[in-house]
Scaffold this motif. Structure first.
Motif, short mmCIF file in Angstrom:
data_model
loop_
_atom_site.label_atom_id
_atom_site.label_comp_id
_atom_site.label_asym_id
_atom_site.label_seq_id
_atom_site.Cartn_x
_atom_site.Cartn_y
_atom_site.Cartn_z
N LYS A 152 0.72 -1.35 0.11
CA LYS A 152 -0.13 -0.06 0.11
C LYS A 152 0.99 1.44 0.14
O LYS A 152 0.27 2.33 0.02
N GLU A 191 4.33 -5.37 -17.08
CA GLU A 191 5.18 -5.68 -16.15
C GLU A 191 5.19 -7.33 -15.95
O GLU A 191 4.30 -7.77 -16.43
N ASP A 211 0.49 -11.13 -12.65
CA ASP A 211 -0.90 -10.95 -12.17
C ASP A 211 -1.80 -9.85 -12.60
O ASP A 211 -1.05 -9.03 -13.26
N HIS A 212 -2.86 -9.97 -12.25
CA HIS A 212 -3.98 -8.72 -12.66
C HIS A 212 -4.43 -8.20 -11.63
O HIS A 212 -4.86 -8.78 -10.37
N LYS A 213 -3.85 -6.93 -11.36
CA LYS A 213 -4.16 -6.11 -9.97
C LYS A 213 -5.45 -5.41 -9.96
O LYS A 213 -5.81 -5.22 -8.86
N ARG A 214 -5.98 -5.18 -10.91
CA ARG A 214 -7.30 -4.60 -10.87
C ARG A 214 -8.44 -5.18 -10.50
O ARG A 214 -8.53 -6.39 -11.04
N ASP A 219 -9.28 -4.89 -16.97
CA ASP A 219 -8.32 -4.19 -15.97
C ASP A 219 -8.86 -2.84 -15.67
O ASP A 219 -8.19 -1.66 -15.55
N LYS A 220 -10.15 -2.94 -15.16
CA LYS A 220 -10.79 -1.63 -14.58
C LYS A 220 -11.08 -1.86 -13.01
O LYS A 220 -10.82 -2.76 -12.56
N PRO A 222 -10.70 -0.89 -8.74
CA PRO A 222 -9.47 -0.48 -7.79
C PRO A 222 -8.47 -1.40 -7.91
O PRO A 222 -8.53 -2.61 -8.19
N ASN A 223 -6.92 -1.01 -7.49
CA ASN A 223 -6.13 -1.78 -7.08
C ASN A 223 -6.30 -2.83 -6.18
O ASN A 223 -6.70 -2.58 -4.93
N THR A 224 -5.82 -4.31 -6.30
CA THR A 224 -6.23 -5.25 -5.37
C THR A 224 -4.71 -5.97 -5.07
O THR A 224 -3.83 -5.47 -5.74
N GLY A 226 -4.11 -8.81 -6.32
CA GLY A 226 -4.05 -9.67 -7.35
C GLY A 226 -5.34 -10.28 -7.58
O GLY A 226 -5.91 -10.88 -6.54
#
Ligand code: AMP
Ligand code: GLY
Length: 422
Positions: A152, A191, A211-214, A219-220, A222-224, A226
Motif C-alpha cells: 500500500k 510488467e 498478475d492482474h491487479k485491478r 483491467d478496470k 481499484p487496485n487489489t 491480485g
C-alpha cells in the motif's frame, strides 16, 4: 521420510504445501498457522508467522527436517537468522538479505551501486524537500513509502496536488508509520514477475508470470493484491528472460554477496519491459502471491530437493517445468478491496476439476465459509491459453457462494496473442 514445516497461511502457502505434498520424500507437512484448505494436506499448528521462539521449539520437538518461510513479515523479523543460529534447516533469506524487499532505499541504493537497471530516484525524509523535488519533475511521478507497507506504500500522483497530499500522509502525518519516501521516475511497459531460487551466487530461474491487479474485467476498478495470474507470458521472449537473468537476477545475487548479505531463498523480480529495456520496479524476498499459485503447478522437479539445496547452499540439477498454459482466478468477497462481510457458506468445491487453493476460508460446522478479502484461487492448466481460460472460468462457475465475485478475463493478453501455440 521427511517432515516439513511451512510458515504462513494464505494461497501462496497452500501452493507451497501442495507442491511439497507431491514430493515422494515428504510424508508429513505442518503449517503455521495454515488455513482451512491447507488442512487437507497438512497439520495446522496454531502459531503466528512471527512467533519465532515458539516456531523453533515446535521444529525441535517435532524433529522437523526443513522449515519453509512464505510471508515477508516472518523474514523481516529474522526467523531465518534464529533458525540457522539454532542449527535448524530453513528455506528463506536472512533479515539482512530481506532488506531487498523490506527497505526500498536499500534496494534502490544496491541497484544504483551495482548498475542494475531501475527507475531514477531520490530518497527524502523531509516533506518540504520532497515537495520541491516533485515540483521540478514531471507527472505522473512515483512515491514509495520506505518500509513494509503490504503493497500500500506506492502512490502514483498525476498532479502536484495529489503528490502534495500523499507526501503529507507519508512524511508529516506518518500514515504508514514514521519513515522515508523514495521518489522515482515513472516508467511504462508491461510488467512481469520473474522469480528465481537463489542460493548465494547460484541462481535458478522459475517460469515467468503476471498478475492482474485491478478488481474488474478489462483491467478496470481499484487496485487489489491480485485477482488472478497466468504463466508463461506472451510478451516476454527467451532473450528477455536470458537478459533479465544475467543483468538483473544474477547481478543482484552477486551484489548481495558483495554487501555481506548473501541471499538464500526466492528472489522475486517485479520487472517492467520499458522502451529502454527491462528494469526493476521492486524486489521481493519471497514467493509472489498469487504468481506462485500458477507457477508451482508447472513444476516437475521435486521441490523438497530444491528447498534443501538452496537452504544448504549446494548445487542442484536444472529445474524442470511443464510447458502448459497455466491460468488462475481469484474468488474474492464482494466489496474487496474495500470493506466486505465474512462467513458465507461455500459449496461444490469438490466439483472443481483443477487446483483449488484457499486464500481466506474457515471451516464452520463442517462447511467452508468465506473468511477474507480474497477467498479462493482456482488454477487450471491446459495446452493452450484459450482452453485454460475457458476451463478456468467454467470450473470457477461451479463454486456456489452468495458473496463472491471474480474476473473472467484472466490471461486475456495470452489468449489474444495466441502466444507460442499456447
Ligand atoms: P511496487 O510496490 O514497487 O511493486 O509498486 C506497485 C505498482 O506500482 C507496480 O506494480 C507498478 O504497477 C507501479 N509502479 C511502481 N513503480 C513504478 C515506476 N517507477 N513506474 C511506473 N509504475 C510503477
Ligand atoms: N504479486 C505481488 C507480490 O507478491 O508482492
Amino acid at each position: 521420510m521427511k517432515k516439513v514445516l511451512v510458515i504462513g497461511g494464505g494461497g501462496r502457502e497452500h501452493a507451497i504445501v501442495h507442491a511439497l505434498s507431491r514430493s515422494p520424500q515428504v510424508n508429513k507437512i505442518y503449517a503455521a498457522p495454515g488455513n482451512a484448505g491447507i488442512a487437507q494436506l497438512a497439520e495446522c499448528v496454531a502459531l503466528k508467522e512471527i512467533q519465532i521462539d515458539e516456531l523453533m521449539a515446535f521444529a525441535r520437538e517435532n524433529a522437523i527436517d526443513l522449515t519453509v518461510v512464505g510471508p515477508e513479515a516472518a523474514l523481516a523479523v529474522g526467523v531465518v537468522d534464529a533458525f540457522r543460529a539454532a542449527g535448524l534447516k530453513i528455506f528463506g533469506p536472512t533479515k539482512a538479505a530481506t532488506q531487498i524487499e523490506s527497505s526500498k532505499e536499500f534496494a534502490k541504493d544496491l541497484m544504483k551501486k551495482y548498475s542494475i537497471p531501475t527507475a531514477a530516484y531520490e530518497v527524502f525524509d523531509n516533506y518540504e524537500a520532497a515537495l520541491e523535488y516533485v515540483k521540478k519533475g514531471t507527472f505522473p511521478t512515483v512515491l514509495k513509502y520506505d518500509g513494509l507497507a503490504a503493497g500500500k506504500g506506492v502512490v502514483i500522483p498525476e498532479t502536484l496536488e495529489e503528490a502534495d497530499e500523499a507526501l503529507r500522509d507519508m512524511l508529516l502525518n506518518d500514515k504508514f508509520g514514521h519513515g522515508r519516501v523514495v521518489i522515482e521516475e515513472f516508467m511504462t511497459g508491461p510488467e512481469f514477475s520473474f522469480m528465481c531460487f537463489v542460493s548465494d551466487e547460484k541462481v535458478y530461474p522459475m517460469e515467468v508470470a503476471q498478475d492482474h491487479k485491478r478488481a474488474f474485467d478489462g483491467d478496470k476498478g481499484p487496485n487489489t493484491g491480485g485477482m488472478g495470474a497466468y504463466s508463461p507470458l506472451p510478451f516476454i521472449t527467451t532473450e528477455d528472460i536470458d537478459w533479465a537473468y544475467d543483468h538483473i537476477m544474477c547481478a543482484t545475487a552477486n551484489a548481495l554477496i558483495a554487501e555481506g548479505c548473501s541471499f538464500r531463498g526466492v528472489l522475486y523480480g517485479g520487472l517492467m519491459k520499458t522502451p529502454n529495456g527491462i528494469k526493476v520496479i521492486e524486489f521481493n524476498a519471497r514467493f509472489g502471491d498469487p504468481e506462485t499459485e500458477v507457477v508451482l503447478p508447472r513444476l516437475e522437479s521435486d521441490i523438497y530437493d530444491i528447498f534443501c539445496a538452496v537452504a544448504d547452499g549446494e548445487e542442484m540439477d536444472e529445474i524442470k517445468w511443464n510447458d502448459k498454459a497455466s491460468i488462475g482466478i481469484v474468488l474474492a468477497s464482494k466489496g474487496y478491496p474495500e470493506a466486505y462481510d465474512k462467513g458465507f457458506v461455500i459449496e461444490e468445491l469438490d466439483q472443481v476439476e483443477g487446483i483449488v487453493y484457499h486464500m481466506g476460508t474457515a471451516l464452520k460446522d463442517g462447511k467452508y465459509v468465506t473468511n477474507g478479502g480474497r477467498v479462493l484461487f482456482v488454477t487450471v492448466m491446459a495446452d493452450t491459453f484459450a482452453e485454460a481460460q475457458a476451463k478456468a472460468n467454467a470450473e470457477v462457475a461451479k463454486i456456489q457462494c452468495d458473496n463472491l465475485f471474480h474476473r473472467s478475463d484472466i490471461g486475456w493478453q495470452a489468449v489474444k496473442y495466441n502466444f507460442c501455440d499456447k
